[in-house]
Design a protein around this motif. Structure first.
Motif, PDB file in Angstrom:
ATOM      1  N   UNK A  67       0.867  -1.175   0.000  1.00 27.19           N
ATOM      2  CA  UNK A  67       0.000   0.000   0.000  1.00 27.19           C
ATOM      3  C   UNK A  67       0.901   1.220   0.000  1.00 27.19           C
ATOM      4  N   UNK A  68       0.972   1.903  -1.135  1.00 24.98           N
ATOM      5  CA  UNK A  68       1.811   3.092  -1.256  1.00 24.98           C
ATOM      6  C   UNK A  68       0.918   4.306  -1.048  1.00 24.98           C
ATOM      7  N   UNK A 101       8.878   2.767   5.307  1.00 28.41           N
ATOM      8  CA  UNK A 101       8.381   1.439   4.926  1.00 28.41           C
ATOM      9  C   UNK A 101       8.008   0.684   6.196  1.00 28.41           C
ATOM     10  N   UNK A 102       6.765   0.266   6.261  1.00 31.27           N
ATOM     11  CA  UNK A 102       6.250  -0.471   7.418  1.00 31.27           C
ATOM     12  C   UNK A 102       6.036  -1.907   6.976  1.00 31.27           C
ATOM     13  N   UNK A 150      16.948   7.457   1.468  1.00 34.99           N
ATOM     14  CA  UNK A 150      16.992   7.169   2.899  1.00 34.99           C
ATOM     15  C   UNK A 150      15.625   6.672   3.327  1.00 34.99           C
ATOM     16  N   UNK A 151      15.612   5.491   3.938  1.00 38.92           N
ATOM     17  CA  UNK A 151      14.348   4.823   4.270  1.00 38.92           C
ATOM     18  C   UNK A 151      14.291   4.583   5.767  1.00 38.92           C
ATOM     19  N   UNK A 152      13.166   4.922   6.347  1.00 40.05           N
ATOM     20  CA  UNK A 152      12.895   4.608   7.745  1.00 40.05           C
ATOM     21  C   UNK A 152      12.106   3.294   7.770  1.00 40.05           C
ATOM     22  N   UNK A 153      12.780   2.193   8.120  1.00 34.50           N
ATOM     23  CA  UNK A 153      12.176   0.866   8.122  1.00 34.50           C
ATOM     24  C   UNK A 153      11.553   0.598   9.482  1.00 34.50           C
ATOM     25  N   UNK A 154      10.236   0.442   9.495  1.00 35.53           N
ATOM     26  CA  UNK A 154       9.501   0.157  10.730  1.00 35.53           C
ATOM     27  C   UNK A 154       8.941  -1.257  10.633  1.00 35.53           C
ATOM     28  N   UNK A 155       9.292  -2.106  11.577  1.00 38.64           N
ATOM     29  CA  UNK A 155       8.777  -3.478  11.625  1.00 38.64           C
ATOM     30  C   UNK A 155       7.823  -3.617  12.796  1.00 38.64           C
ATOM     31  N   UNK A 159      -1.074  -8.086  12.632  1.00 35.79           N
ATOM     32  CA  UNK A 159      -1.718  -9.085  11.752  1.00 35.79           C
ATOM     33  C   UNK A 159      -1.939  -8.598  10.326  1.00 35.79           C
ATOM     34  N   UNK A 160      -2.096  -7.295  10.135  1.00 30.70           N
ATOM     35  CA  UNK A 160      -2.328  -6.780   8.791  1.00 30.70           C
ATOM     36  C   UNK A 160      -1.109  -6.986   7.897  1.00 30.70           C
ATOM     37  N   UNK A 161       0.087  -7.022   8.513  1.00 31.46           N
ATOM     38  CA  UNK A 161       1.332  -7.104   7.751  1.00 31.46           C
ATOM     39  C   UNK A 161       1.885  -8.517   7.671  1.00 31.46           C
ATOM     40  N   UNK A 162       1.177  -9.463   8.260  1.00 30.76           N
ATOM     41  CA  UNK A 162       1.733 -10.803   8.422  1.00 30.76           C
ATOM     42  C   UNK A 162       2.032 -11.473   7.081  1.00 30.76           C
ATOM     43  N   UNK A 163       1.204 -11.263   6.089  1.00 32.73           N
ATOM     44  CA  UNK A 163       1.369 -11.947   4.799  1.00 32.73           C
ATOM     45  C   UNK A 163       2.219 -11.118   3.840  1.00 32.73           C
ATOM     46  N   UNK A 164       3.413 -10.736   4.301  1.00 35.09           N
ATOM     47  CA  UNK A 164       4.413 -10.015   3.492  1.00 35.09           C
ATOM     48  C   UNK A 164       3.876  -8.688   2.956  1.00 35.09           C
ATOM     49  N   UNK A 165       2.938  -8.085   3.666  1.00 34.20           N
ATOM     50  CA  UNK A 165       2.344  -6.820   3.246  1.00 34.20           C
ATOM     51  C   UNK A 165       3.242  -5.672   3.709  1.00 34.20           C
ATOM     52  N   UNK A 166       3.366  -4.676   2.875  1.00 32.59           N
ATOM     53  CA  UNK A 166       4.152  -3.494   3.203  1.00 32.59           C
ATOM     54  C   UNK A 166       3.300  -2.246   3.010  1.00 32.59           C
ATOM     55  N   UNK A 167       3.557  -1.257   3.881  1.00 35.03           N
ATOM     56  CA  UNK A 167       2.945   0.064   3.745  1.00 35.03           C
ATOM     57  C   UNK A 167       4.087   1.047   3.542  1.00 35.03           C
ATOM     58  N   UNK A 168       4.037   1.819   2.458  1.00 33.67           N
ATOM     59  CA  UNK A 168       5.133   2.709   2.094  1.00 33.67           C
ATOM     60  C   UNK A 168       4.572   4.101   1.862  1.00 33.67           C
ATOM     61  N   UNK A 169       5.278   5.096   2.361  1.00 41.06           N
ATOM     62  CA  UNK A 169       4.885   6.484   2.101  1.00 41.06           C
ATOM     63  C   UNK A 169       6.136   7.298   1.849  1.00 41.06           C
ATOM     64  N   UNK A 170       6.082   8.258   0.927  1.00 42.08           N
ATOM     65  CA  UNK A 170       7.267   9.051   0.588  1.00 42.08           C
ATOM     66  C   UNK A 170       7.477  10.202   1.576  1.00 42.08           C
ATOM     67  N   UNK A 171       8.594  10.889   1.459  1.00 41.35           N
ATOM     68  CA  UNK A 171       8.820  12.051   2.335  1.00 41.35           C
ATOM     69  C   UNK A 171       7.863  13.188   2.033  1.00 41.35           C
ATOM     70  N   UNK A 172       7.729  14.071   2.997  1.00 39.43           N
ATOM     71  CA  UNK A 172       6.815  15.193   2.856  1.00 39.43           C
ATOM     72  C   UNK A 172       7.415  16.222   1.914  1.00 39.43           C
ATOM     73  N   UNK A 173       6.574  16.958   1.225  1.00 38.37           N
ATOM     74  CA  UNK A 173       7.040  17.987   0.311  1.00 38.37           C
ATOM     75  C   UNK A 173       5.877  18.730  -0.282  1.00 38.37           C
ATOM     76  N   UNK A 174       6.189  19.708  -1.097  1.00 39.50           N
ATOM     77  CA  UNK A 174       5.129  20.504  -1.723  1.00 39.50           C
ATOM     78  C   UNK A 174       4.472  19.745  -2.865  1.00 39.50           C
ATOM     79  N   UNK A 175       5.171  18.766  -3.428  1.00 39.29           N
ATOM     80  CA  UNK A 175       4.641  18.038  -4.578  1.00 39.29           C
ATOM     81  C   UNK A 175       3.709  16.924  -4.128  1.00 39.29           C
TER      82      UNK A 175
END
Length: 910
Positions: A67-68, A101-102, A150-155, A159-175
Motif C-alpha cells: 500500500x503506497x 516502509x512499514x 533514505x528509508x525509515x524501516x519500521x517493523x 496481523x495486517x502485515x503478516x502476509x508479506x504486506x508493506x505500507x510505504x509512504x514518501x517524504x513530505x514535500x510541496x509536490x
C-alpha cells in the motif's frame, strides 16, 4: 475493518501460493517434454511459456502487496496509515524528510537505512506506541546515499502485515507525487505489487496536482488507485474565485455525477446537511478526478455473466472514499484489485496450459496419421515402382521389332546428313598434315575408330529419341505422384543416412531411355565381331610396302559408307533393347535396396512416434488437463465463489448432480459434484472438463459454465470438484416414460444427431450416448450432456468405456473411432421409435454383459417392432452395422431424419 483487510491479504497470499504451485508444475511438465524430446529439435517450453509470460506471472505471484500512500501532506498520509493499522503509529503533526516502509517483524523495531533493501543500517531501536519525531529527519544529510533513498524501516508485529504486506509512504514535500517516485518505483520497489492510496483533506486539486496525476496515469496506467479524503481541516476553507467558477459549471451536472456512484448517495442526496459547502467541494473534487479519467461516472455493474472469459467486472482500478468513516470501502476496493490480479494470472496460466493441450491434441492427430499413413505410402511406392518396372521391361521386348525397322529407316534417312557431317569432321586423336597424310597405321586405326563412333553416336541419338517417345507416357503416369510420395518420405525421415535415395533411383529408371549409347567399345558381341572384321578388311588393303592412305573427306565418307552398309539392324535393335533392360534392372535394384533401407528406418521412427503419442496421451496431457482444471477453478472461485447446492437431482457412477438456483450471474444451474478417489479419476475428470469447456456454444450441447475445487470437502483430505452447467427440465429416459408424441421424438433424434455431428466436427468422440445423457428443455428439445468419456479421437487409448447396450462391437477390441457414436445413436433411435424405455427383447434375455457383448459381436441387434417405419428401420440398421466403415456419417443421417419427419407432417401426424 482491520481484521477483514488482513483476511483479504491472507486470501490473496493463499491464492498466489496455489497459482505459483500450478506454474511450477507446468514448468516441470514442459521441462520433461523437452527432455524426452517429444517434439524433436523444438524447445516446446519456450514456445508456450516464454520468458515474457513467466515474467508477467512472476510480477503478480512473486511480488509482495504494498500500500503506497501518497497525498497532499504527511498529516493526511499518517491519518490514513494509522487508520489502516488501527494504531497511533505516526504522529499527525510532523513533517518527514525520508521514505517510510512499514513491514512485518517479530518485534517492533525502527531502522534507518539506505534503500528499501536495508542497505547500510544506520541504527536499530525498539519502537514504542508512536514513532518519535526525531526519526523523520535525516541525521546527516551529507552522508545520505545518492544511489538509494533514505528509508525509515519500521517493523511491526501486526496481523495486517503478516502476509508479506508493506505500507510505504514518501517524504513530505510541496509536490503531490515525489520527483523521484517513478525511479524508485521502477528500481527499488520493482518486486512489489502496488496499490496507490491518495490521501488529502478538503482541498481541491491544484494545477500542479492535476499534472502529476495525469503523468501518473500515463506512466502507470495499470496501477490501482484509491482516493481518500481525510477531512483533516474543519471548518472548510472558503472557496476561491476559480473554485467558485468550477462549482457553478458543475451544478447542472450534479445528478449525473452522484447518481451513478453509490459512495456519494448518502452525503450528496442529503441537501439538508449543515455541511453543504463541504458537499460542494466533494463534488468538485470528484469532478476533477473524473475529468482526469480516474473515476467512472457509473458504478461497475454487478453480476456479470459467467460466460465472460476475462475479468471485466473486476477491471475498475480506481475508487473514491469521501471520508475516513467509510474506510471499510477500501476492503471492497482491495478485494477487487486482488481479484483482478489473480484472475489475470489464472487466465494467463489457463491459456498457456490450454495451448499446450491443444498442441498435444494436434500432435496426437499428426502422430496417429503418420503411424497409419506411412506404411501405406511405402507400400504404394513399392507397388507403383514394381508396376513401372514390369511395363518398361515389357515395352523393351515389344519394341525390338519396331526398333529394327526404325534403325533401317533411320540409316536410309540419315545417310546424306551423316555424310555431310563426316565430310566436315575434324579428327581429335590424329594429327594430319595439310595434305591429309599420316605416317603410321596406328593413326589410321584411330581415325577409323573416330568415324565409327561418329556414325554410331548419330544412329544412337536418332533411335533413342524415338524410344524416348515410346516411354514418355510412363513418365507422365508414374513420375508425378510417386516421385512426390518418395521425396516426402525421404524429407520427413529425420537423420536418414541411406546410401542411395529411392527418388533418385526412380528418376534413373525413367531416364534409362535417354542414356542409351552405341560405340565402338560396346559390350555387344555383334559390334565386336563387326569391328574386328572391318579392321581386318582395312588392314588387308594396306600392304607393308604401301604408305598409309590419305585421311581426307573422301576416305572418311568411304569408311562411314562401308560401316552403314555393314550394319545389321536386327543385331543393333537387340543391342539397344538389351542395354535398356540392363539399365532399368539396375535402377530397379537400386530402388529396391533404397526402399528397404527407408522402410527399416521408418520402422524404428514409427515405434518412437507411437511411444511419444502414448506419453502424450497417458502421461503429459492428463497432468496438464488437471492443471488446467485447477487454474480455471481458481479463476471461477475468485470471481463467483462456491455454488450453493440445493436438492439432489440424480447420481451416477462418478458423481452426484445437485440443483443450484444461480451462480456467476446465470441460472438455474446444475452442479455435478465429483470426488476423485485417485489420480486416474482426477485425470479423467480433468480431460472431461477440458474437452467440454473447449466445445463452442451450441444449442444442442449442455454447456459447462465453470468449475470450483472445494478443498474444504472431507476436511481437506479428498477435495470435491464441482462442475457447473445449465439445468434442463428432465432427461430423455424420463421424457419417453412420461409420454412424447411421435413428431417430438423425431425432433429429438434430429437434435441429438445435430449435436453429435457438431461434437465430431470438433474432433471429439462422446463414447456414451444413451437416454440418460440426453436432456430435454421445457419445449422437449434435446441437448447432449455428460462428457465423462468424451475425448479427442487422436487421444483415445482404446479403453473400454460406455454403457453395454449402446456399445459398438469394436469397442471391445480397443480399436475404434467416432463411428461408435453413430452405433450408439442407432440404439437410441430404436428407443425413440419404440416409444418406451424397455430393453430390447434380444438383449434382455442375456444374463450378463459378457453374453451380451458376445452376441453383439456375432451381429445380434434389437428386434424390429411392428410399429417401425421402413425408413426408420433401414436407418437404424445402417447406424448399427457391424463394420464401422459401413455406418453412415451423421451428415447423411441428419437429412434422412428430416425427410422422415417432413413425410409424417404431411400425413397429419402431431
Amino acid at each position: 475493518m482491520n481484521a477483514s483487510l488482513a483476511q483479504e491479504f491472507r486470501k490473496f497470499s493463499r491464492n498466489c501460493h496455489h497459482l505459483k504451485q500450478i506454474l511450477r508444475e507446468t514448468q516441470h511438465i514442459l521441462s520433461e517434454i523437452n527432455e524426452t524430446n517429444v517434439y524433436c529439435g523444438e524447445n516446446f517450453q519456450d514456445q508456450v511459456l516464454n520468458a515474457r509470460i513467466v515474467k508477467k506471472l512472476e510480477g503478480i505471484l512473486d511480488c509482495d502487496p504494498a500500500l503506497i500512500v501518497l497525498g497532499h501532506n504527511f498529516q493526511a498520509r499518517s491519518v490514513v496509515i494509522n487508520s489502516l493499522l488501527n494504531e497511533t503509529l505516526l504522529p499527525s503533526s510532523s513533517e518527514c524528510q525520508q521514505w517510510i516502509q512499514i513491514s512485518y517483524g517479530l518485534a517492533n523495531t525502527i531502522t534507518t537505512c539506505d534503500g528499501f533493501a536495508g542497505i547500510t543500517d544506520k541504527s536499530v531501536d525498539s519502537l514504542g506506541v508512536t514513532v518519535s519525531e526525531k526519526y523523520f529527519k535525516i541525521p546527516n544529510a551529507s552522508e545520505a546515499s545518492s544511489e538509494h533513498p533514505t528509508v525509515l524501516e519500521i517493523q511491526l508485529s501486526h496481523p495486517l502485515l503478516r502476509d508479506r504486506v508493506k505500507i510505504i509512504t514518501p517524504p513530505d514535500g510541496t509536490s503531490f507525487i515525489p520527483s523521484n517516485f517513478y525511479n524508485i518505483l521502477q528500481c527499488e520497489l520493482s518486486k512489489l505489487l502496488p496499490i496507490l492510496i491518495f490521501a488529502f483533506g478538503e482541498e481541491l486539486l491544484t494545477e500542479e496536482n492535476i499534472e502529476e496525476l495525469r503523468e501518473l496515469k500515463e506512466r502507470c496506467p495499470d496501477f490501482p488507485v484509491i482516493f481518500i479524503r481525510t477531512l483533516g481541516c474543519w471548518p472548510p476553507k472558503e472557496l476561491e474565485k476559480n473554485d467558485k467558477v468550477l462549482m457553478e459549471n458543475i451544478q447542472k451536472d450534479v445528478p449525473k455525477y452522484f447518481s451513478g456512484h453509490e459512495l456519494f448517495r448518502d452525503t450528496l442526496c442529503d441537501r439538508s446537511s449543515p455541511r453543504k459547502s463541504t458537499d460542494r467541494q466533494l463534488l468538485a473534487l470528484f469532478h476533477q478526478l473524473t475529468s482526469l479519467g480516474y473515476l467512472p461516472l457509473h458504478s461497475p455493474k454487478k453480476g456479470s455473466p459467467v460466460t465472460q472469459t476475462h475479468c471485466e467486472e473486476h477491471s475498475c482500478r480506481t475508487d473514491f472514499i469521501e471520508s475516513l468513516s467509510k474506510l471499510d470501502y477500501m476492503i471492497t476496493f482491495i478485494r477487487r484489485c486482488f481479484q483482478s490480479y489473480l484472475i489475470e494470472a489464472a487466465n494467463i496460466l489457463s491459456d498457456v496450459i490450454s495451448q499446450c493441450l491443444q498442441q498435444f491434441i494436434l500432435s496426437a492427430y499428426d502422430m496417429a496419421r503418420e503411424i497409419q499413413i506411412t506404411p501405406l505410402r511405402i507400400q504404394y511406392a513399392q507397388e507403383k515402382e514394381a508396376e513401372l518396372f514390369r511395363n518398361l521391361i515389357m515395352t523393351a521386348s515389344q519394341k525390338q521389332q519396331e526398333i529394327r525397322k526404325l534403325i533401317e529407316t533411320t540409316v536410309t534417312d540419315m545417310r546424306n546428313d551423316l555424310m555431310e557431317k563426316v565430310h566436315n569432321y575434324s579428327y581429335s586423336g590424329v594429327t594430319v598434315s595439310d595434305t591429309a597424310k599420316v605416317r603410321t597405321r596406328e593413326e589410321v586405326r584411330v581415325a577409323t575408330s573416330e568415324i565409327h563412333n561418329l556414325v554410331l553416336s548419330e544412329l544412337s541419338s536418332a533411335v533413342t529419341s524415338q524410344l524416348v517417345m515410346s516411354v514418355h507416357c510412363f513418365q507422365e503416369i508414374y513420375f508425378g505422384t510417386l516421385q512426390r510420395c518418395l521425396e516426402s518420405l525421404e524429407r520427413n525421415c529425420q537423420n536418414y543416412d541411406g546410401n542411395f535415395l529411392a527418388s533418385v533411383a526412380l528418376k534413373q529408371t525413367l531416364s534409362a531411355a535417354y542414356n542409351l549409347k552405341l560405340n565402338a567399345t560396346s559390350s555387344s558381341s555383334f559390334l565386336h565381331s563387326f569391328l574386328d572384321r572391318l579392321r581386318k578388311l582395312l588392314h588387308s588393303l594396306q600392304l607393308p610396302w604401301t604408305s598409309p592412305p590419305c585421311l581426307d573427306a573422301s576416305w572418311r565418307k568411304h569408311v562411314a559408307s562401308e560401316m552403314l552398309d555393314s550394319l545389321n539392324a536386327s543385331q543393333l535393335a537387340k543391342t539397344i533393347t538389351t542395354q535398356f533392360r540392363e539399365k532399368v534392372k539396375a535402377s530397379h535394384e537400386a530402388f529396391r535396396l533404397a526402399i528397404v533401407s527407408l522402410e527399416d528406418h521408418y520402422s524404428s521412427y514409427l515405434e518412437r512416434t507411437e511411444e511419444q503419442r502414448v506419453a502424450i496421451r497417458k502421461y503429459h496431457a492428463p497432468k496438464l488437463a488437471r492443471l488446467a482444471l485447477e487454474s480455471m477453478s481458481v479463476c471461477d472461485m475468485i470471481r463467483y465463489g462456491l455454488p450453493k447446492l440445493g436438492k439432489e437431482l440424480g447420481r451416477g457412477q462418478y458423481g452426484v448432480v445437485f440443483m443450484c438456483e444461480s451462480w456467476g450471474g446465470v441460472g438455474p444451474c446444475a452442479v455435478k459434484s465429483v470426488v476423485p478417489p485417485d489420480d486416474k479419476h482426477w485425470n479423467d475428470l480433468a480431460m472431461e472438463f477440458f474437452c467440454t469447456r473447449r466445445i463452442p456454444e451450441h444449442r444442442h450441447i449442455v454447456q459447462i459454465r465453470g468449475s470450483v475445487v472445494d478443498i474444504t470437502y472431507g476436511e481437506g483430505v479428498m477435495p470435491s470438484v464441482l462442475l457447473v452447467m445449465d439445468r434442463l427440465s428432465r432427461d430423455l429416459y424420463s421424457g419417453i416414460r412420461s409420454g412424447l408424441t411421435w413428431l417430438e421424438r423425431l425432433q429429438i433424434a434430429i437434435d441429438v444427431a445435430e449435436g453429435l455431428r457438431f461434437i465430431h466436427s470438433q474432433g471429439l468422440v462422446h463414447r456414451d450416448i444413451k437416454l440418460k445423457n440426453v436432456l430435454l428443455d421445457s419445449s422437449n428439445r434435446a441437448k447432449i450432456t455428460d462428457f465423462g468419456f468424451c475425448i479427442p479421437e487422436a487421444m483415445m487409448s482404446g479403453s473400454i468405456v460406455g454403457t453395454p447396450i449402446h456399445m459398438a462391437p469394436e469397442l471391445l477390441s480397443g480399436h475404434y473411432n467416432s463411428s461408435v457414436d453413430v452405433y450408439a445413436f442407432g440404439i437410441l433411435f430404436w428407443y425413440l421409435c419404440a416409444g418406451h424405455v424397455k430393453i430390447p427383447y434380444t438383449f434382455e434375455r442375456f444374463q450378463n454383459k459378457e453374453q451380451l457383448w458376445t452376441s453383439v459381436r456375432r451381429g445380434i441387434r434389437p428386434e424390429r417392432l411392428p410399429s417401425f417405419d421402413d425408413k426408420c428401420w433401414e436407418l437404424m440398421e445402417l447406424c448399427w452395422a457391424t463394420e464401422p466403415f459401413k455406418r453412415p456419417l451423421l451428415g447423411y443421417v441428419l437429412p434422412q431424419l428430416e425427410v422422415i419427419r417432413e413425410d409424417y407432417i404431411k400425413l397429419g401426424f402431431k
